[in-house]
Scaffold this motif. Structure first.
Motif, mmCIF file in Angstrom:
data_model
loop_
_atom_site.group_PDB
_atom_site.id
_atom_site.type_symbol
_atom_site.label_atom_id
_atom_site.label_comp_id
_atom_site.label_asym_id
_atom_site.label_seq_id
_atom_site.Cartn_x
_atom_site.Cartn_y
_atom_site.Cartn_z
ATOM 1 N N ASP A 287 32.394 52.396 40.218
ATOM 2 C CA ASP A 287 32.703 52.585 41.484
ATOM 3 C C ASP A 287 32.449 51.039 42.271
ATOM 4 O O ASP A 287 33.562 50.890 42.864
ATOM 5 N N GLN A 288 31.427 50.507 42.030
ATOM 6 C CA GLN A 288 31.265 49.362 42.629
ATOM 7 C C GLN A 288 32.154 48.145 42.484
ATOM 8 O O GLN A 288 32.249 47.667 41.165
ATOM 9 N N LEU A 289 32.796 47.453 43.154
ATOM 10 C CA LEU A 289 33.666 46.334 43.016
ATOM 11 C C LEU A 289 32.661 45.222 43.074
ATOM 12 O O LEU A 289 31.673 45.154 43.791
ATOM 13 N N LYS A 290 33.326 44.077 42.432
ATOM 14 C CA LYS A 290 32.487 42.840 42.563
ATOM 15 C C LYS A 290 33.381 41.796 43.047
ATOM 16 O O LYS A 290 34.501 41.796 42.901
ATOM 17 N N PHE A 291 32.887 40.608 43.445
ATOM 18 C CA PHE A 291 33.427 39.368 43.762
ATOM 19 C C PHE A 291 33.482 38.340 42.784
ATOM 20 O O PHE A 291 32.360 38.202 42.077
ATOM 21 N N ALA A 292 34.815 38.094 42.272
ATOM 22 C CA ALA A 292 34.941 36.996 41.169
ATOM 23 C C ALA A 292 35.897 35.772 41.346
ATOM 24 O O ALA A 292 36.657 35.672 42.536
ATOM 25 N N THR A 293 35.453 34.785 41.102
ATOM 26 C CA THR A 293 36.030 33.210 41.186
ATOM 27 C C THR A 293 36.136 32.705 39.716
ATOM 28 O O THR A 293 35.586 32.703 38.964
ATOM 29 N N LEU A 294 37.155 31.752 39.859
ATOM 30 C CA LEU A 294 37.559 31.110 38.591
ATOM 31 C C LEU A 294 37.844 29.619 39.135
ATOM 32 O O LEU A 294 38.661 29.313 39.979
ATOM 33 N N ASP A 295 37.029 28.642 38.664
ATOM 34 C CA ASP A 295 36.993 27.217 38.982
ATOM 35 C C ASP A 295 37.547 26.449 37.898
ATOM 36 O O ASP A 295 37.006 26.467 36.547
ATOM 37 N N TYR A 296 38.946 26.258 37.827
ATOM 38 C CA TYR A 296 39.697 26.013 36.670
ATOM 39 C C TYR A 296 40.530 24.607 36.986
ATOM 40 O O TYR A 296 41.299 24.572 37.614
ATOM 41 N N GLN A 297 39.995 23.605 36.272
ATOM 42 C CA GLN A 297 40.312 22.181 36.416
ATOM 43 C C GLN A 297 40.919 21.533 35.064
ATOM 44 O O GLN A 297 40.011 21.698 34.092
ATOM 45 N N GLY B 198 43.201 25.361 39.643
ATOM 46 C CA GLY B 198 42.823 25.503 41.073
ATOM 47 C C GLY B 198 41.497 26.192 41.009
ATOM 48 O O GLY B 198 40.842 26.504 40.283
ATOM 49 N N TYR B 199 41.204 26.651 42.327
ATOM 50 C CA TYR B 199 40.102 27.505 42.672
ATOM 51 C C TYR B 199 40.891 28.946 42.989
ATOM 52 O O TYR B 199 41.463 28.997 44.009
ATOM 53 N N TRP B 200 40.240 29.873 42.402
ATOM 54 C CA TRP B 200 40.681 31.358 42.386
ATOM 55 C C TRP B 200 39.788 32.213 42.697
ATOM 56 O O TRP B 200 38.397 32.054 42.486
ATOM 57 N N SER B 201 39.713 33.215 43.580
ATOM 58 C CA SER B 201 39.039 34.078 44.149
ATOM 59 C C SER B 201 39.612 35.529 44.365
ATOM 60 O O SER B 201 40.762 35.658 44.551
ATOM 61 N N GLY B 202 38.909 36.537 43.972
ATOM 62 C CA GLY B 202 39.378 37.860 43.929
ATOM 63 C C GLY B 202 38.318 38.942 43.605
ATOM 64 O O GLY B 202 37.090 38.838 43.752
#
Length: 307
Positions: A192-202, A180-184
């Motif tokens: 301290d700084q947060l980051k935005f991550a995604t996983l494109d898994y097919q 699927g397409y995952w986001s988090g």
């Protein structure tokens, strides 16, 4: 001799009556703070765009101060792959600044609850932000996050332009699998700084793990082949190829629509040496229509806000 003694005594009395340097500084600070009423201070929020991530609600925040006096704070829902957003607007008349902070007075996106946004200058052009909402019960709900200045198109804008078509297709196809397409949200240990991550898994394709850092124009993209995954006690681990951000990730599926994972970056020549590590939590991105609340749940949430 008497004249000399009188002069010395006068000098000593003068020194005694002269306030100390510390006392002068304290008095000046107190007077400045007391007399610097927000209405009497010129607004000092500069024109620009800032972005960052709020852990509370898992939202990507974008603050825009515009030259046309039409300002906004936009909150993008990360778990939805930025498909859902809400925006609050304000003008210069809604901003008050003192010696330490700038206060923005507006309302929540539904225009019903009072919202106060406090900007505290932090390191160069960055801000620490506090949002405080007054609920219908009279209680105050608040959250905090950091914002980084960005001089190009914001991360959510770039992500939406580049990924929306892909995530829409994938989210409609893979609903009950590990694909699927995952986001988090991703965080690095001791940062301290947060980051935005995604996983494109097919299936049958190279999977792409992407990390976006607020304030930076380019993401870090890494790939792995699903065939490389090794399973051990319910965990899936694999090496990564691509950007120098992470060299290995581990994936766990505690729920059908949730991935909890870890990552490591090690020296290629000396793999026993750890450069950095951290963890991430990803949600399965669903079709936009699946995020729409039922009418009964919507009414319930409104009732909770007002009471």
């Amino acid at each position: 001799m008497k004249i000399f003694i009188i002069i010395v005594l006068m000098s000593l009395i003068g020194c005694t009556l002269q306030p100390s340097h510390d006392y002068q500084q304290k008095s000046r600070l107190e007077n400045t703070t007391k007399n610097s009423h927000p209405h009497n201070v010129k607004k000092i929020v500069p024109i620009g765009t800032w972005e960052g991530i709020s852990r509370s609600g898992a939202e990507f925040k974008v603050l825009k101060i515009m030259s046309n006096n039409q300002h906004s704070l936009i909150s993008y829902n990360i778990a939805s792959g930025m498909q859902i957003k809400k925006s609050v607007s304000f003008t210069n008349e809604d901003i008050e600044c003192d010696e330490f902070n700038c206060h923005i007075y507006t309302h929540t996106a539904d225009e019903k609850l009072p919202l106060k946004i406090i900007l505290t200058k932090f390191l160069d052009q960055d801000y620490l932000v506090t949002e405080a909402v007054k609920l219908g019960s009279g209680e105050i709900y608040s959250l905090n996050y950091g914002l980084k200045i960005i001089n190009v198109e914001t991360t959510p804008e770039r992500f939406i332009a580049q990924e929306t078509e892909k995530l829409t297709t994938i989210s409609s196809t893979h609903k009950n699998e590990r694909f699927g397409y995952w986001s988090g949200i991703l965080e690095i240990s001791n940062e301290d700084q947060l980051k935005f991550a995604t996983l494109d898994y097919q299936p049958g394709q190279l999977a792409t793990f992407t990390v976006y850092t607020p304030g930076l124009p380019y993401p870090a993209r890494m790939n792995f082949n699903p065939d490389w995954l090794q399973q051990n006690d319910g965990e899936l681990s694999t090496k990564l190829q691509g950007a120098i951000f992470a060299s290995e990730i581990t994936l766990r599926y505690p729920l059908n629509d949730l991935i909890q994972g870890d990552f490591e970056q090690r020296f290629e020549r000396y793999p026993e040496r750890l450069i950095s590590n951290g963890n991430f939590t990803l949600s399965r991105v669903k079709p936009l229509k699946d995020y729409k609340l039922s009418k009964s749940l919507t009414n319930l949430l409104k009732a909770l806000e007002l009471h």
